[in-house]
Scaffold this motif. Sequence first.
Motif, PDB file in Angstrom:
ATOM      1  N   ASN A   1       0.796  -1.236   0.000  1.00 13.13           N
ATOM      2  CA  ASN A   1       0.000   0.000   0.000  1.00 13.13           C
ATOM      3  C   ASN A   1       0.821   1.274   0.000  1.00 13.13           C
ATOM      4  OD1 ASN A   1      -2.865  -1.049   0.254  1.00 13.13           O
ATOM      5  ND2 ASN A   1      -1.781  -2.197   1.844  1.00 13.13           N
ATOM      6  N   ALA A   2       2.091   1.179   0.419  1.00 11.31           N
ATOM      7  CA  ALA A   2       2.943   2.373   0.382  1.00 11.31           C
ATOM      8  C   ALA A   2       3.350   2.685  -1.055  1.00 11.31           C
ATOM      9  CB  ALA A   2       4.176   2.183   1.260  1.00 11.31           C
ATOM     10  N   ALA A   3       3.362   1.661  -1.912  1.00 15.04           N
ATOM     11  CA  ALA A   3       3.679   1.900  -3.327  1.00 15.04           C
ATOM     12  C   ALA A   3       2.477   2.534  -4.010  1.00 15.04           C
ATOM     13  CB  ALA A   3       4.060   0.603  -4.020  1.00 15.04           C
TER      14      ALA A   3
ATOM     15  N   LEU B   1       6.844  20.005   3.073  1.00 14.15           N
ATOM     16  CA  LEU B   1       6.522  18.690   3.624  1.00 14.15           C
ATOM     17  C   LEU B   1       6.151  17.713   2.506  1.00 14.15           C
ATOM     18  CD1 LEU B   1       6.011  17.179   6.315  1.00 14.15           C
ATOM     19  CD2 LEU B   1       3.622  17.890   6.137  1.00 14.15           C
ATOM     20  N   ASP B   2       6.794  16.538   2.505  1.00 14.86           N
ATOM     21  CA  ASP B   2       6.415  15.457   1.599  1.00 14.86           C
ATOM     22  C   ASP B   2       5.435  14.558   2.357  1.00 14.86           C
ATOM     23  OD1 ASP B   2       6.138  13.101   0.220  1.00 14.86           O
ATOM     24  OD2 ASP B   2       8.282  12.756  -0.080  1.00 14.86           O
ATOM     25  N   ALA B   3       4.161  14.730   2.047  1.00 14.18           N
ATOM     26  CA  ALA B   3       3.114  13.996   2.773  1.00 14.18           C
ATOM     27  C   ALA B   3       2.622  12.776   1.996  1.00 14.18           C
ATOM     28  CB  ALA B   3       1.953  14.933   3.087  1.00 14.18           C
ATOM     29  N   ALA B   4       3.430  12.304   1.032  1.00 14.32           N
ATOM     30  CA  ALA B   4       3.013  11.176   0.181  1.00 14.32           C
ATOM     31  C   ALA B   4       2.545   9.979   1.004  1.00 14.32           C
ATOM     32  CB  ALA B   4       4.145  10.762  -0.754  1.00 14.32           C
ATOM     33  N   GLN B   5       3.247   9.703   2.118  1.00 14.57           N
ATOM     34  CA  GLN B   5       2.930   8.513   2.913  1.00 14.57           C
ATOM     35  C   GLN B   5       2.060   8.793   4.134  1.00 14.57           C
ATOM     36  OE1 GLN B   5       3.332   5.463   2.111  1.00 14.57           O
ATOM     37  NE2 GLN B   5       4.734   5.687   0.401  1.00 14.57           N
ATOM     38  N   SER B   6       1.797  10.052   4.425  1.00 12.69           N
ATOM     39  CA  SER B   6       1.018  10.328   5.632  1.00 12.69           C
ATOM     40  C   SER B   6      -0.427  10.691   5.304  1.00 12.69           C
ATOM     41  CB  SER B   6       1.656  11.464   6.440  1.00 12.69           C
ATOM     42  OG  SER B   6       1.790  12.623   5.647  1.00 12.69           O
TER      43      SER B   6
HETATM   44  N1  PMP Z   1       7.824  10.612  -1.436  1.00 13.16           N
HETATM   45  C1  PMP Z   1       7.497   9.523  -0.744  1.00 13.16           C
HETATM   46  C2  PMP Z   1       7.677   9.513   0.735  1.00 13.16           C
HETATM   47  C3  PMP Z   1       6.965   8.428  -1.419  1.00 13.16           C
HETATM   48  O1  PMP Z   1       6.625   7.334  -0.724  1.00 13.16           O
HETATM   49  C4  PMP Z   1       6.788   8.476  -2.815  1.00 13.16           C
HETATM   50  C5  PMP Z   1       6.243   7.279  -3.584  1.00 13.16           C
HETATM   51  N2  PMP Z   1       6.877   6.060  -3.259  1.00 13.16           N
HETATM   52  C6  PMP Z   1       7.138   9.643  -3.489  1.00 13.16           C
HETATM   53  C7  PMP Z   1       7.644  10.688  -2.759  1.00 13.16           C
HETATM   54  C8  PMP Z   1       6.960   9.781  -4.960  1.00 13.16           C
HETATM   55  O2  PMP Z   1       5.622   9.739  -5.307  1.00 13.16           O
HETATM   56  P1  PMP Z   1       5.150   9.580  -6.816  1.00 13.16           P
HETATM   57  O3  PMP Z   1       5.927   8.425  -7.376  1.00 13.16           O
HETATM   58  O4  PMP Z   1       3.695   9.306  -6.725  1.00 13.16           O
HETATM   59  O5  PMP Z   1       5.465  10.852  -7.526  1.00 13.16           O
END
Ligand code: PMP
Length: 407
Positions: A30-32, A200-205
């Motif tokens: 799910n993190a992917a 902030l990179d909130a991709a996972q939060s």
């Molecule tokens: N930052 C983090 C913390 C991620 O987990 C991811 C995706 N694995 C990204 C950035 C990049 O996201 P995307 O591939 O959707 O652009």
Amino acid sequence: KSTLDVAKIRKDFPQLSTTVNDKPLVYLDNAATTLKPQVVIDEMTKHLSQDVANVHRGVHTLSEMGTRAFEETRVTVQHLINAAHVHEVIYTKGTTDGINLLANSFGEQYLKAGDEILLSQMEHHSNIVPWQMIAEKKGAKVVMIPINDAGEISLDEYKKLLTPKTKIVSVVHTSNTLGTTNPVKEMAALAHANGSKFALDAAQSIAHQKVDVQDLDCDFMVFSAHKIYGPNGLGILYGKEDLLNAMPPYQGGGAMISEVTFEKTTYNILPNKFEAGTPAIAEVIAFKSAIDYLLSIGLDAVNFYETELLEYATSELKKISGVRLIGEAKEKSGVLSFVIDGVHPHDLGTLLDKQGVAIRTGHHCTQPLMKRFGITACARASFTFYNTKEDVDTFIAAIKKAKEFLL
Ligand code: PMP
């Protein structure tokens, strides 16, 4: 005790009733990317089969309807992240695209030779490389905040690295490899006290806890729709109005202009200034359904359930001999990374796949972090609210079986 009706929730995700290699799918990646609920699939289908039109252009009914729906999603995102203004929400192609936009546009406006950009050792490559590229162009420098053996940022180390040269700090909220959730509110306050901006990179939060940009007081925030039950090819960049107004456009083209002549072009106001060209219309419209769906379950309930599940998985995994966890932070969410003595993560991933269990193996786009832990790859199981204890049991049994086969 969790109150989620997970059996009911699982019925909302059609992919959960499929099989892989003749085994029921146990999706622990799910993190992917997350699976999609039926409401999102339905909304995409409805748009693509009945409502196709370009936005912000035509006066015809479908174009106006599309534009309205397209802008409604922006309001939904504004509420999700508690942005002060709807025009602070910019559509991008994803987290990576958002950081590239930010690094280029912010860098163009604010970075000069000798300036520093502060990033943590646990950043995803997408929060490293765009900054390195702009730093090289501007003669600025990327500086790394180190982490400890548990996979946590030390605030003391961070404070020491904040100097008058630090123009911006860009840090991941929850690490995609370690699961560590960083003290970003304190980090933002420290950055501001130093006169630096905080991204902030909130991709996972974003899918797992409330991310309130005003409460955290971040200047910028990015995430991807596909990691929060929405479609691919879409992301959000949030930025404070005054900063976004001061920054130059990232890409030129249609929709981002006010007036074009061959002598000089003037630019559109926010958010259009940063949205050149035809956007991902069906994806944006369907994304609203993803957010509404998640909020109907409730982020607090989701967070509570996922924490319980992660604790269970962690304690079960630790019982297997030869397992070494990568990332044992006190504040942790969603992600369980590990290596097993004598077992290559790739082989483990392949054997688990044969049993229908999908996990991720590799460096997870965090090579500097792999180096910090003295490895080149690890295995990662990542959980969300549609996973169950039974999924964890299948995962653990599959590891035991794989170990027997490999060792
Ligand atoms: N930052 C983090 C913390 C991620 O987990 C991811 C995706 N694995 C990204 C950035 C990049 O996201 P995307 O591939 O959707 O652009």
